[in-house]
Design a protein around this motif. Structure first.
Motif, PDB file in Angstrom:
ATOM      1  N   ARG A 138       0.858  -1.182   0.000  1.00  0.00           N
ATOM      2  CA  ARG A 138       0.000   0.000   0.000  1.00  0.00           C
ATOM      3  C   ARG A 138       0.894   1.231   0.000  1.00  0.00           C
ATOM      4  N   HIS A 139       0.342   2.356  -0.354  1.00  0.00           N
ATOM      5  CA  HIS A 139       1.099   3.599  -0.207  1.00  0.00           C
ATOM      6  C   HIS A 139       1.310   3.797   1.292  1.00  0.00           C
ATOM      7  N   GLY A 140       2.533   4.018   1.675  1.00  0.00           N
ATOM      8  CA  GLY A 140       2.891   4.075   3.091  1.00  0.00           C
ATOM      9  C   GLY A 140       3.301   2.728   3.650  1.00  0.00           C
ATOM     10  N   GLY A 141       3.192   1.675   2.834  1.00  0.00           N
ATOM     11  CA  GLY A 141       3.585   0.336   3.269  1.00  0.00           C
ATOM     12  C   GLY A 141       5.093   0.204   3.342  1.00  0.00           C
ATOM     13  N   LYS A 142       5.542  -0.686   4.213  1.00  0.00           N
ATOM     14  CA  LYS A 142       6.968  -0.834   4.467  1.00  0.00           C
ATOM     15  C   LYS A 142       7.494  -2.145   3.879  1.00  0.00           C
ATOM     16  N   ILE A 143       8.691  -2.068   3.290  1.00  0.00           N
ATOM     17  CA  ILE A 143       9.392  -3.248   2.800  1.00  0.00           C
ATOM     18  C   ILE A 143      10.720  -3.342   3.542  1.00  0.00           C
ATOM     19  N   GLN A 190      20.107  -0.439  -2.337  1.00  0.00           N
ATOM     20  CA  GLN A 190      19.471   0.845  -2.028  1.00  0.00           C
ATOM     21  C   GLN A 190      19.148   1.611  -3.307  1.00  0.00           C
ATOM     22  N   GLU A 191      20.112   1.656  -4.220  1.00  0.00           N
ATOM     23  CA  GLU A 191      19.917   2.371  -5.484  1.00  0.00           C
ATOM     24  C   GLU A 191      18.742   1.785  -6.267  1.00  0.00           C
ATOM     25  N   PHE A 192      18.641   0.461  -6.296  1.00  0.00           N
ATOM     26  CA  PHE A 192      17.534  -0.157  -7.016  1.00  0.00           C
ATOM     27  C   PHE A 192      16.200   0.178  -6.350  1.00  0.00           C
ATOM     28  N   LEU A 193      16.123   0.049  -5.039  1.00  0.00           N
ATOM     29  CA  LEU A 193      14.871   0.356  -4.333  1.00  0.00           C
ATOM     30  C   LEU A 193      14.445   1.803  -4.586  1.00  0.00           C
ATOM     31  N   GLU A 194      15.400   2.716  -4.528  1.00  0.00           N
ATOM     32  CA  GLU A 194      15.083   4.126  -4.781  1.00  0.00           C
ATOM     33  C   GLU A 194      14.617   4.333  -6.220  1.00  0.00           C
ATOM     34  N   SER A 195      15.177   3.581  -7.161  1.00  0.00           N
ATOM     35  CA  SER A 195      14.743   3.702  -8.565  1.00  0.00           C
ATOM     36  C   SER A 195      13.303   3.231  -8.749  1.00  0.00           C
ATOM     37  N   GLN A 196      12.815   2.443  -7.787  1.00  0.00           N
ATOM     38  CA  GLN A 196      11.438   1.958  -7.818  1.00  0.00           C
ATOM     39  C   GLN A 196      10.504   2.861  -7.018  1.00  0.00           C
ATOM     40  N   GLY A 197      11.036   3.981  -6.539  1.00  0.00           N
ATOM     41  CA  GLY A 197      10.222   4.943  -5.799  1.00  0.00           C
ATOM     42  C   GLY A 197      10.165   4.692  -4.308  1.00  0.00           C
ATOM     43  N   VAL A 198      10.919   3.737  -3.813  1.00  0.00           N
ATOM     44  CA  VAL A 198      10.916   3.439  -2.378  1.00  0.00           C
ATOM     45  C   VAL A 198      11.776   4.467  -1.654  1.00  0.00           C
ATOM     46  N   ILE A 217      14.206   4.253   4.738  1.00  0.00           N
ATOM     47  CA  ILE A 217      13.994   4.692   6.113  1.00  0.00           C
ATOM     48  C   ILE A 217      15.210   4.376   6.981  1.00  0.00           C
ATOM     49  N   LYS A 218      15.721   3.148   6.803  1.00  0.00           N
ATOM     50  CA  LYS A 218      16.817   2.693   7.650  1.00  0.00           C
ATOM     51  C   LYS A 218      17.619   1.645   6.900  1.00  0.00           C
ATOM     52  N   LYS A 219      18.909   1.601   7.151  1.00  0.00           N
ATOM     53  CA  LYS A 219      19.743   0.550   6.589  1.00  0.00           C
ATOM     54  C   LYS A 219      20.814   0.198   7.603  1.00  0.00           C
ATOM     55  N   ARG A 220      21.176  -1.083   7.606  1.00  0.00           N
ATOM     56  CA  ARG A 220      22.173  -1.520   8.572  1.00  0.00           C
ATOM     57  C   ARG A 220      22.901  -2.761   8.064  1.00  0.00           C
ATOM     58  N   ILE A 221      24.116  -2.927   8.568  1.00  0.00           N
ATOM     59  CA  ILE A 221      24.919  -4.107   8.269  1.00  0.00           C
ATOM     60  C   ILE A 221      25.367  -4.703   9.590  1.00  0.00           C
ATOM     61  N   PHE A 272      28.169  -9.615   7.715  1.00  0.00           N
ATOM     62  CA  PHE A 272      28.050  -9.493   6.256  1.00  0.00           C
ATOM     63  C   PHE A 272      26.598  -9.456   5.812  1.00  0.00           C
ATOM     64  N   LYS A 273      25.669  -9.390   6.749  1.00  0.00           N
ATOM     65  CA  LYS A 273      24.239  -9.316   6.424  1.00  0.00           C
ATOM     66  C   LYS A 273      23.794  -7.863   6.362  1.00  0.00           C
ATOM     67  N   MET A 274      23.057  -7.539   5.301  1.00  0.00           N
ATOM     68  CA  MET A 274      22.529  -6.182   5.147  1.00  0.00           C
ATOM     69  C   MET A 274      21.009  -6.230   5.239  1.00  0.00           C
ATOM     70  N   ILE A 275      20.440  -5.188   5.792  1.00  0.00           N
ATOM     71  CA  ILE A 275      18.989  -5.019   5.870  1.00  0.00           C
ATOM     72  C   ILE A 275      18.684  -3.574   5.470  1.00  0.00           C
ATOM     73  N   ILE A 276      17.725  -3.422   4.571  1.00  0.00           N
ATOM     74  CA  ILE A 276      17.263  -2.097   4.192  1.00  0.00           C
ATOM     75  C   ILE A 276      15.757  -2.035   4.414  1.00  0.00           C
ATOM     76  N   GLU A 277      15.327  -0.997   5.104  1.00  0.00           N
ATOM     77  CA  GLU A 277      13.906  -0.762   5.311  1.00  0.00           C
ATOM     78  C   GLU A 277      13.500   0.438   4.478  1.00  0.00           C
ATOM     79  N   GLY A 278      12.399   0.293   3.761  1.00  0.00           N
ATOM     80  CA  GLY A 278      11.924   1.375   2.941  1.00  0.00           C
ATOM     81  C   GLY A 278      10.413   1.487   2.982  1.00  0.00           C
TER      82      GLY A 278
END
Length: 169
Positions: free
Chosen positions: A88-93, A142-150, A153-157, A160-166
């Protein structure tokens, strides 16, 4: 609706529809530790197309923290676009995986040995699905998610594991 996508893990989340393409129920010929016939919130489905589970713009939150590595890189981008369309608009991934830069950095610093390096990069081969097909870096994802309009909100490593919240605007 909240979705948690996992591959071969028993990291199910309460209050979510948990999707695991590797799930085998007790009635099938092979029973995995993560099989539980009483868990109605656990669904065996193809994670590349979740149209039968959630309609477009229906999902409030979608988590896929350690899934993308099991898809080929070009396919993972198509799948990410598909998942974003479910929000949804405002939904989090919340997505992530192995940051190949961090794995290489840790290996070069001798913080991980060659066996660990190979297992992280290629998978454990303990099951047919346990083969990693691609990797990315935090910056590339991150670049790909932003190219999709996301909106990130937060990113962390961690290691060697990465997590991006958008968030989908």
């Amino acid at each position: 609706m909240k979705i948690n996508i996992i591959v071969g893990s028993s990291n199910y989340k309460s209050g979510y529809i948990n999707i695991d393409p590797t799930l085998k129920r007790k009635a099938e010929s092979v029973s995995l530790d993560n099989a539980n016939d009483e868990q109605s919130n656990v669904v065996k489905a193809d994670i590349r197309n979740i149209d039968d589970i959630v309609a477009n713009s229906e999902c409030n939150e979608l988590i896929a923290e350690d899934v993308l590595d099991y898809l080929e890189l070009s396919e993972s981008r198509k799948v990410l676009s598909h998942w974003i369309s479910k929000l949804r608009h405002g939904g989090k991934i919340i997505v992530g995986g192995t940051d190949v830069y961090e794995v290489c950095r840790l290996f070069c610093k001798q913080a991980i040995d060659l066996n660990t390096f190979n297992s992280v990069i290629h998978g454990g081969f303990s099951e047919l699905w346990d083969v990693k097909m691609s990797h990315s870096t935090m910056e590339d994802l991150q670049e790909f998610l932003e190219s999709q309009g996301v909106r990130i909100i937060k990113k962390r490593i961690q290691g060697f594991k990465m997590i991006i919240e958008g968030e989908r605007p």
